[in-house]
Design a protein around this motif. Structure first.
Motif, PDB file in Angstrom:
ATOM      1  N   GLN A  64      83.329  68.595  99.537  1.00  0.00           N
ATOM      2  CA  GLN A  64      83.641  70.654  99.706  1.00  0.00           C
ATOM      3  C   GLN A  64      82.353  71.228  99.150  1.00  0.00           C
ATOM      4  O   GLN A  64      81.558  71.463  99.869  1.00  0.00           O
ATOM      5  CB  GLN A  64      84.623  71.214  98.677  1.00  0.00           C
ATOM      6  CG  GLN A  64      84.177  71.258  96.839  1.00  0.00           C
ATOM      7  CD  GLN A  64      85.226  71.356  96.255  1.00  0.00           C
ATOM      8  OE1 GLN A  64      85.225  71.562  95.922  1.00  0.00           O
ATOM      9  NE2 GLN A  64      86.193  72.397  96.946  1.00  0.00           N
ATOM     10  N   SER A  87      76.408  72.431 103.822  1.00  0.00           N
ATOM     11  CA  SER A  87      78.301  72.931 103.858  1.00  0.00           C
ATOM     12  C   SER A  87      77.730  74.088 104.173  1.00  0.00           C
ATOM     13  O   SER A  87      76.644  75.012 104.602  1.00  0.00           O
ATOM     14  CB  SER A  87      77.627  73.265 102.349  1.00  0.00           C
ATOM     15  OG  SER A  87      78.203  72.161 101.783  1.00  0.00           O
ATOM     16  N   ASP A 111      88.950  74.935 100.112  1.00  0.00           N
ATOM     17  CA  ASP A 111      88.319  73.682 100.381  1.00  0.00           C
ATOM     18  C   ASP A 111      88.344  72.708  98.913  1.00  0.00           C
ATOM     19  O   ASP A 111      87.629  71.465  98.840  1.00  0.00           O
ATOM     20  CB  ASP A 111      86.672  73.267 100.783  1.00  0.00           C
ATOM     21  CG  ASP A 111      85.925  73.811 102.403  1.00  0.00           C
ATOM     22  OD1 ASP A 111      86.582  73.912 102.951  1.00  0.00           O
ATOM     23  OD2 ASP A 111      85.258  73.877 102.340  1.00  0.00           O
ATOM     24  N   ILE A 165      83.883  78.643  98.806  1.00  0.00           N
ATOM     25  CA  ILE A 165      84.389  76.975  99.002  1.00  0.00           C
ATOM     26  C   ILE A 165      85.392  76.653  97.908  1.00  0.00           C
ATOM     27  O   ILE A 165      85.928  75.828  98.272  1.00  0.00           O
ATOM     28  CB  ILE A 165      83.004  76.158  98.927  1.00  0.00           C
ATOM     29  CG1 ILE A 165      82.288  76.266  99.551  1.00  0.00           C
ATOM     30  CG2 ILE A 165      83.494  74.847  99.098  1.00  0.00           C
ATOM     31  CD1 ILE A 165      80.815  75.753 100.579  1.00  0.00           C
TER      32      ILE A 165
END
Length: 180
Positions: free
Chosen positions: A32, A108, A26, A22
């Motif tokens: 994120q 997420s 991101d 991540i």
């Protein structure tokens, strides 16, 4: 396909890989770590999992920096036991931010696993968790530009309520009945 398991050190290595992915993919997304409150700021996966465990109880959640208890789940792919996502469930939203735009859940999906329907299934399973906790309606919100999240919410029965503005960002509010 996947199942949800409460955050556990059994998946510490997987969580660290998830976190690094991540951070890498991101980097420009300020959300994120939606559904992973504080993960970026912990030095180890075990430290973050311990914080998640403190958040589960009204008696200990303030030690973890929140006034609202929540449960954090890992989405694990059945075939290879890979952590493909993280989703939380706030036990209530009797809080100014959560009741306005935070909602009952954030999630997420690992960047390399996006587009496989995992968010939809994670939310579906989390709706069952909410029902078991006695939550009859879940507030779900998303940035108006986050079409993928909006589709995930709608595909799980989300009914649009209204748009609200939060710090210059338009957020969409949806409600999901858990008894459907």
């Amino acid at each position: 396909m996947i199942y949800l398991v409460e955050a556990t050190t059994q998946f510490s290595d997987e969580l660290e890989e998830f976190k690094q992915e991540i951070i890498l993919y991101d980097a420009d997304n300020e959300d994120q770590f939606a559904g992973c409150m504080g993960l970026r700021n912990t030095s180890t996966s075990e430290e973050w999992i311990n914080i998640c465990n403190l958040r589960k109880s009204v008696e200990t959640c303030e030690q973890a920096g929140t006034k609202v208890p929540s449960t954090t789940y890992f989405a694990i792919r059945e075939q290879d036991k890979k952590l493909v996502g993280v989703i939380d469930l706030r036990h209530h939203i009797n809080h100014p931010i959560l009741g306005t735009w935070g909602g009952h859940s954030g999630y997420s999906v690992r960047p390399s696993e996006r587009g496989n329907g995992y968010a939809k299934e994670m939310l579906r399973l989390n709706i069952q968790n909410a029902k078991e906790k006695g939550i009859q309606k879940m507030l779900m919100t998303c940035d108006e530009r986050n079409i993928a999240s909006e589709r995930t919410i709608i595909s799980n029965g989300g009914v649009f309520e209204k748009n609200i503005e939060v710090d210059g960002c338009v957020m969409k509010r949806y409600w999901i009945e858990t008894n459907r």
